[in-house]
Design an enzyme around this catalytic site. Structure first.
Site, mmCIF file in Angstrom:
data_model
loop_
_atom_site.group_PDB
_atom_site.id
_atom_site.type_symbol
_atom_site.label_atom_id
_atom_site.label_comp_id
_atom_site.label_asym_id
_atom_site.label_seq_id
_atom_site.Cartn_x
_atom_site.Cartn_y
_atom_site.Cartn_z
ATOM 1 N N ARG A 108 0.794 -1.222 0.000
ATOM 2 C CA ARG A 108 0.000 0.000 0.000
ATOM 3 C C ARG A 108 0.831 1.278 0.000
ATOM 4 O O ARG A 108 0.554 2.192 -0.770
ATOM 5 C CB ARG A 108 -0.935 0.053 1.230
ATOM 6 C CG ARG A 108 -2.201 -0.721 1.080
ATOM 7 C CD ARG A 108 -2.582 -1.330 2.396
ATOM 8 N NE ARG A 108 -1.586 -2.323 2.720
ATOM 9 C CZ ARG A 108 -1.639 -3.586 2.280
ATOM 10 N NH1 ARG A 108 -2.660 -3.979 1.599
ATOM 11 N NH2 ARG A 108 -0.681 -4.448 2.554
ATOM 12 N N THR A 109 1.803 1.345 0.875
ATOM 13 C CA THR A 109 2.512 2.626 1.015
ATOM 14 C C THR A 109 3.254 2.952 -0.278
ATOM 15 O O THR A 109 3.133 4.052 -0.830
ATOM 16 C CB THR A 109 3.480 2.566 2.217
ATOM 17 O OG1 THR A 109 2.756 2.087 3.343
ATOM 18 C CG2 THR A 109 4.062 3.932 2.524
ATOM 19 N N HIS A 140 5.158 5.570 11.501
ATOM 20 C CA HIS A 140 4.648 5.493 10.125
ATOM 21 C C HIS A 140 3.715 6.690 9.936
ATOM 22 O O HIS A 140 2.493 6.549 9.881
ATOM 23 C CB HIS A 140 3.910 4.172 9.940
ATOM 24 C CG HIS A 140 3.629 3.798 8.511
ATOM 25 N ND1 HIS A 140 3.735 4.676 7.444
ATOM 26 C CD2 HIS A 140 3.234 2.608 7.980
ATOM 27 C CE1 HIS A 140 3.408 4.038 6.327
ATOM 28 N NE2 HIS A 140 3.111 2.782 6.626
HETATM 29 N N1 CP Z 1 -0.164 0.049 5.754
HETATM 30 C C1 CP Z 1 1.051 -0.273 5.238
HETATM 31 O O1 CP Z 1 2.088 0.300 5.595
HETATM 32 O O2 CP Z 1 1.004 -1.271 4.307
HETATM 33 P P1 CP Z 1 2.234 -1.748 3.445
HETATM 34 O O3 CP Z 1 3.230 -2.391 4.400
HETATM 35 O O4 CP Z 1 1.679 -2.716 2.445
HETATM 36 O O5 CP Z 1 2.858 -0.542 2.807
#
Ligand code: CP
Length: 302
Positions: A51-52, A129
């Site tokens: 996602r990120t 984050h």
């Molecule tokens: N929410 C999040 O950080 O997902 P990813 O690890 O897939 O980027």
């Protein structure tokens, strides 16, 4: 916020965070624009991401910008022993802004101190984050109509979950009541709890998710973070601590929503997906608009 790195969520004031959310709302109405056509964004992912990384890429692409970078360091000169310092100083020559995820806590702060271009922390180990937090705040405000005076339940790995750490700190600005649910081994670190105590906010600790569902406006589920455990047997012992099911949320308040930063493992059964109170995939979509707002603010384009 022009040229201002975002490493920890408190690097931006409450007012600055809210201005990002307001701008994200504008991008949600009009996500395809040409404002980044003269810009190159670097995306350096030393740790896995779906996602990120991809929502940053989507955000840049929809704004007409260019993106360079890598999704794993194993085919870069890091493999030959290049330091983070040299990688950052080099990539800064090729870009206007660096988005970085790295497994080492504090690595993003270090990068921001030596980089001539702004750094966005896309996750540094178990620390923070902050861009996830901005999209979480956006999602909470959108679903609840406010950020103030909410009962927010956080469930899962409160010790290693960086999304939890940043979100708790941000929600301390809004008179939140915290309901903290975790195995005893994975309680919220005292360094994060300190922010709740400083603001004299209410918090309650639990081990069972069933105990918080009746109280919660927002149920923020997280996975147990296997990659942070030094003892694999310890992970095996507690990995199945939580499993939210559809039946468990049927009688919740109308405004109740289930959020999750994703990825999920088995802490939310897929039968929850059919509930109108499951919001985690919309939450992931909101990440595009929030990251568009953040990038364009840092580059001084909005
Ligand atoms: N929410 C999040 O950080 O997902 P990813 O690890 O897939 O980027």
């Amino acid at each position: 916020m022009k040229n201002k790195s975002l490493v920890s969520i408190n690097d931006y004031s409450k007012e600055e965070q809210l201005s990002i959310l307001d701008l994200a709302r504008e991008f949600e109405k009009n996500p395809v624009q040409d404002i980044l056509k003269d810009n190159v964004i670097a995306s350096l992912f030393f740790e896995p991401s779906t996602r990120t990384r991809l929502s940053f890429e989507s955000a840049v692409n929809r704004l007409g910008g260019k993106i360079v970078g890598f999704s794993e360091a194993s085919n870069t000169s890091v493999k030959k022993g290049e330091s983070l310092r040299d990688t950052i100083l080099t990539v800064a020559n090729y870009s206007d802004l660096i988005v970085m995820r790295n497994p080492v806590e504090g690595s993003a702060r270090f990068a921001s101190e030596i980089s001539p271009v702004p750094i966005i922390n896309a996750g540094d180990g178990a620390n923070q984050h902050p861009t996830q937090t901005l999209l979480d705040l956006y999602s909470i405000r959108k679903t609840q109509g406010t950020l103030d005076n909410l009962h927010v339940a956080m469930v899962g790995d409160l010790k290693y979950g960086r999304t939890i750490h940043s979100l708790v700190i941000a929600l301390c600005n809004y008179n939140t009541t915290f309901h903290l649910v975790s195995p005893v081994e994975l309680k919220l670190p005292s360094s994060v709890k300190m922010h709740i105590k400083e603001k004299k906010l209410a918090y309650h600790q639990y081990t069972e998710v069933e105990d918080v569902i009746p109280h919660a406006d927002v149920l923020y589920m997280t996975r147990i973070q296997r990659e942070r455990f030094s003892d694999p047997l310890e992970y095996e012992r507690i990995k199945n601590s939580y499993n939210l099911e559809y039946e468990m949320i049927k009688k919740t308040k109308d405004n109740f929503r289930v959020l999750h930063p994703l990825p999920r493992v088995n802490e939310i059964n897929i039968d929850v997906d059919k509930s109108p109170k499951a919001y985690y995939f919309e939450q992931a979509l909101n990440g595009v608009f929030v990251r568009q707002a953040l990038i364009s603010s840092i580059l001084g384009l909005k």
